[in-house]
Design a protein around this motif. Structure first.
Motif, short mmCIF file in Angstrom:
data_model
loop_
_atom_site.label_atom_id
_atom_site.label_comp_id
_atom_site.label_asym_id
_atom_site.label_seq_id
_atom_site.Cartn_x
_atom_site.Cartn_y
_atom_site.Cartn_z
N PRO A 26 17.60 5.91 52.10
CA PRO A 26 17.72 5.45 50.45
C PRO A 26 18.03 6.40 49.71
O PRO A 26 18.39 5.97 48.45
CB PRO A 26 16.20 4.92 50.45
CG PRO A 26 15.49 5.50 51.43
CD PRO A 26 16.39 5.74 52.81
N ASP A 27 17.88 7.70 49.75
CA ASP A 27 18.26 8.72 48.91
C ASP A 27 19.74 9.46 49.13
O ASP A 27 20.10 10.35 48.63
CB ASP A 27 17.32 9.76 48.79
CG ASP A 27 15.88 9.25 48.31
OD1 ASP A 27 15.80 8.39 47.44
OD2 ASP A 27 14.92 9.62 48.82
N VAL A 28 20.32 8.80 49.99
CA VAL A 28 21.73 9.31 50.33
C VAL A 28 22.94 8.37 49.85
O VAL A 28 22.58 7.06 50.45
CB VAL A 28 21.91 9.66 51.80
CG1 VAL A 28 23.39 10.37 52.00
CG2 VAL A 28 20.96 10.71 51.97
N PHE A 29 24.02 8.71 49.41
CA PHE A 29 25.08 8.01 49.24
C PHE A 29 26.24 8.40 49.66
O PHE A 29 26.68 9.67 49.66
CB PHE A 29 25.40 7.87 47.53
CG PHE A 29 26.50 6.74 47.27
CD1 PHE A 29 26.52 5.47 47.33
CD2 PHE A 29 27.66 7.26 47.10
CE1 PHE A 29 27.68 4.71 47.03
CE2 PHE A 29 28.93 6.85 46.75
CZ PHE A 29 28.73 5.30 46.74
N LEU A 58 35.34 7.12 43.81
CA LEU A 58 34.50 6.53 45.21
C LEU A 58 33.04 6.79 45.15
O LEU A 58 32.33 6.09 45.78
CB LEU A 58 34.99 7.48 46.25
CG LEU A 58 36.53 7.42 46.80
CD1 LEU A 58 36.97 8.22 47.70
CD2 LEU A 58 36.69 5.89 47.45
N PHE A 59 32.53 7.67 44.14
CA PHE A 59 31.10 7.77 44.19
C PHE A 59 30.61 7.22 42.73
O PHE A 59 29.42 7.68 42.46
CB PHE A 59 30.98 9.50 44.01
CG PHE A 59 31.84 10.01 45.30
CD1 PHE A 59 31.31 10.30 46.45
CD2 PHE A 59 32.94 10.79 45.02
CE1 PHE A 59 31.87 10.78 47.51
CE2 PHE A 59 33.87 11.50 45.79
CZ PHE A 59 33.18 11.24 47.20
N GLN A 64 21.25 6.74 41.29
CA GLN A 64 20.11 7.84 41.51
C GLN A 64 20.00 8.74 42.85
O GLN A 64 19.07 9.27 42.98
CB GLN A 64 18.60 7.37 40.89
CG GLN A 64 18.65 6.52 39.82
CD GLN A 64 19.29 7.64 38.56
OE1 GLN A 64 18.77 8.75 38.53
NE2 GLN A 64 20.20 7.05 37.84
N ALA A 65 20.91 8.36 43.66
CA ALA A 65 20.74 9.19 44.93
C ALA A 65 21.04 10.61 45.02
O ALA A 65 21.70 11.21 43.82
CB ALA A 65 22.30 8.63 45.76
#
Length: 294
Positions: A26-29, A58-59, A64-65
């Motif tokens: 959940p904390d990674v994109f 792309l990002f 909030q990652a």
């Protein structure tokens, strides 16, 4: 929004698996496009995103990652990508994956055959021509013969050292495939600690990106390198399916795929490879990161 984690390679060493495992946190994109290869400046003919604006786009959905990543496995092989990445974000973290050289080269050779980047069917012949390829022994549609230098591709130590020469050692982790494949959960926890993230309880580490071959080689050749008399038909079909979103090309690609390798490397060739890379393996060993729990 710019990436602060780079999975830089090597190809066929688990980069796709770790892209999939980590992007579920959940904390990674990670963007949906796995391999933008934006910093692959020394291979201008290889498919990549050239525009910085398009790359950063792309990002945009990273929200909030805490960790924003990208995974382009040819960054490790590139002579210039490490410097470009460091100039772009010197505070980034870097993940590198390697494996036994014979397994790596067998997998890489088969992937190149599958993608149409390689036209030789005998690995020993391709190995002998490492660094000596020319237009007569590479596919006509492929413009980067340096990618087919198998001897250089598996010389991991100088490739890894390019990153240690720029980034602080504490921001780099180098995993050997044998050290995580039997216990990916332990490796996952170690990587989360490296990234400063909490355990999300992930226990599913299914195999990803297994070896494939084409059911019908003729179909692959017609799509990737069509004869001149029918090339306009293939190009028109590509434009039509791309414009209308029909996805016929992807569907055909999936239907023409089955598991398995095209080529196996025999015992004699494996022994030759092991001897060739003995010194490189010795030089690389101190850089491999193996937490006690693995």
């Amino acid at each position: 929004m710019k990436p602060n984690l780079f999975i830089v390679g090597a190809p066929k060493c688990g980069t796709t698996a770790w892209y999939e495992y980590l992007r579920g946190h959940p904390d990674v994109f990670f963007p949906a496009m796995k391999e933008p290869h934006h910093f692959l400046g020394d291979f201008p003919g290889y498919p990549q995103i050239l525009s910085r604006e398009e790359y950063l786009a792309l990002f945009e959905g990273s929200g909030q990652a805490a960790v924003i990543g990208e995974a382009s496995p040819h960054y490790l092989y590139s002579d210039t990508a490490a410097e470009q990445i460091f100039a772009f974000n010197p505070d980034a973290r870097v993940l590198i994956f390697v494996r036994d050289r014979a397994d790596y080269l067998q997998s890489l050779f088969n992937q190149y055959l599958y993608n149409g980047m390689e036209c030789l069917r005998d690995f020993r012949g391709a190995w002998a021509l490492s660094g000596k390829r020319h237009s007569g022994n590479i596919p006509s549609h492929f413009t980067e013969p340096a990618m087919l230098d198998y001897r250089k591709a598996a010389t991991f130590s100088p490739q890894v050292e390019r990153y240690f020469g720029l980034f602080p050692a504490e921001r780099i982790r180098v995993f050997h495939m044998r050290d995580w494949v039997d216990n990916p959960r332990a490796a996952y926890l170690a990587i989360l600690i490296f990234l400063g993230l909490e355990d999300d309880g992930r226990t599913n580490f299914s195999r990803v990106n297994e070896a494939h071959r084409h059911r019908f080689e003729l179909i692959m050749k017609l799509v990737q390198d069509p004869p001149r008399p029918v090339s306009w038909i293939v190009q028109a079909a590509r434009r039509l399916t791309s414009r209308d979103g029909l996805g016929l090309g992807k569907l055909l690609y999936r239907l023409n795929r089955k598991r398995g390798r095209v080529v196996e490397i025999d015992a004699a060739m494996r022994a030759e490879i092991e001897e060739h890379y003995a010194e490189d393996a010795k030089l690389l060993r101190p850089r491999l990161w193996r937490p006690a729990e693995l």
